[in-house]
Motif scaffolding. Sequence first.
Motif, PDB file in Angstrom:
ATOM      1  N   CYS A  15       0.824  -1.208   0.000  1.00 52.50           N
ATOM      2  CA  CYS A  15       0.000   0.000   0.000  1.00 52.50           C
ATOM      3  C   CYS A  15       0.860   1.261   0.000  1.00 52.50           C
ATOM      4  O   CYS A  15       1.847   1.349   0.736  1.00 52.50           O
ATOM      5  N   ARG A  16       0.465   2.227  -0.831  1.00 53.19           N
ATOM      6  CA  ARG A  16       1.134   3.523  -0.870  1.00 53.19           C
ATOM      7  C   ARG A  16       0.521   4.487   0.151  1.00 53.19           C
ATOM      8  O   ARG A  16      -0.690   4.437   0.410  1.00 53.19           O
ATOM      9  N   PHE A  76      -3.383   6.470   4.257  1.00 51.46           N
ATOM     10  CA  PHE A  76      -3.094   5.255   3.493  1.00 51.46           C
ATOM     11  C   PHE A  76      -4.260   4.290   3.650  1.00 51.46           C
ATOM     12  O   PHE A  76      -5.213   4.569   4.367  1.00 51.46           O
ATOM     13  N   GLY A 110      -3.318  -2.056  -3.342  1.00 48.32           N
ATOM     14  CA  GLY A 110      -2.787  -1.887  -4.687  1.00 48.32           C
ATOM     15  C   GLY A 110      -3.453  -2.739  -5.739  1.00 48.32           C
ATOM     16  O   GLY A 110      -3.292  -2.500  -6.944  1.00 48.32           O
ATOM     17  N   ASN A 144      -2.045   0.096  -7.763  1.00 49.82           N
ATOM     18  CA  ASN A 144      -0.648   0.508  -7.814  1.00 49.82           C
ATOM     19  C   ASN A 144      -0.140   0.740  -9.234  1.00 49.82           C
ATOM     20  O   ASN A 144       0.861   1.430  -9.433  1.00 49.82           O
ATOM     21  N   GLU A 188       2.284   3.783  -9.376  1.00 47.49           N
ATOM     22  CA  GLU A 188       3.688   3.568  -9.724  1.00 47.49           C
ATOM     23  C   GLU A 188       4.103   4.359 -10.958  1.00 47.49           C
ATOM     24  O   GLU A 188       5.255   4.806 -11.066  1.00 47.49           O
ATOM     25  N   TYR A 212       5.854   3.599   0.545  1.00 48.05           N
ATOM     26  CA  TYR A 212       4.941   2.460   0.578  1.00 48.05           C
ATOM     27  C   TYR A 212       5.419   1.412   1.568  1.00 48.05           C
ATOM     28  O   TYR A 212       6.583   1.404   1.983  1.00 48.05           O
TER      29      TYR A 212
END
Length: 268
Positions: A135-136, A148, A152, A249, A253, A261
Amino acid sequence: MFAVKCAAIIAALHAIQASAFSTHQSPLTHHRRVPLYANNQDLETANNDGPSSSSRRHAALQISAAAAAVVAGSYPSDAHAEDADTGKLIEFTVNNLDGDEGSTGTFVIKTHPEWAPIGVERFEALAESSFFDGCRVFRVLPGFVSQFGINGNPEVQAKWRSQNLRDDPVRVTNKRGTVVFATAGPNTRTTQLFINLSDRNSFLDKQGFSPLGEVVSGMDVVERFYSGYGEGAPAGKGPNQGLIQAKGNEYLESAYPKLSYFSKVSVK
């Protein structure tokens, strides 16, 4: 005793009404204080409804919370006032500190079921199922919060979107290091959380944000979550939560590669 409580309720209602209906004084109208909603659609709606309707809704929520607190005889206290050893320690390993892929660190959250039993049960279940791995930290506002909790993998996230939790009463104050579920209104907690970055966040108590735990080590690591993208869309240039939900994600990304993350989350 009942008469005293009734008098306290009436005084609380008068104070709340005076504050909530004064021009632009509600926390919901303050740019730094709005963005704890669980998705951007709710945030955008709150910002566009206008001061009259949003103030009325916020006042109603505050009145209900104040009345419940008075009747129960409980008010938010210092986050460290109750120190029971019934919670768990959850360690987060973080990559991309300061936006640098090679920079890593760890921090530990201690859960407090005596603060928010419903929220703690969900948070621990998510951690134990490896939900937070990858998770980011998609929203970092220095001096306010780090948010958060969108998985993802969109298929995994979709399974949780309708699994709303009932709210926990606010038993301790929102202060630096406390961990809290984000919401889109009453009884809408699912998977998103934030860590308070300031001791000035106690205004969130009256909005129903109930801390469920606290960072007990590694707060210096939390302070290094990458914040360069700023507020999320549509209010800022940061990640759009709707697109995170839809693309996961893959979206983050490519468009926001510097986000910090969690590479590993483990329950001790």
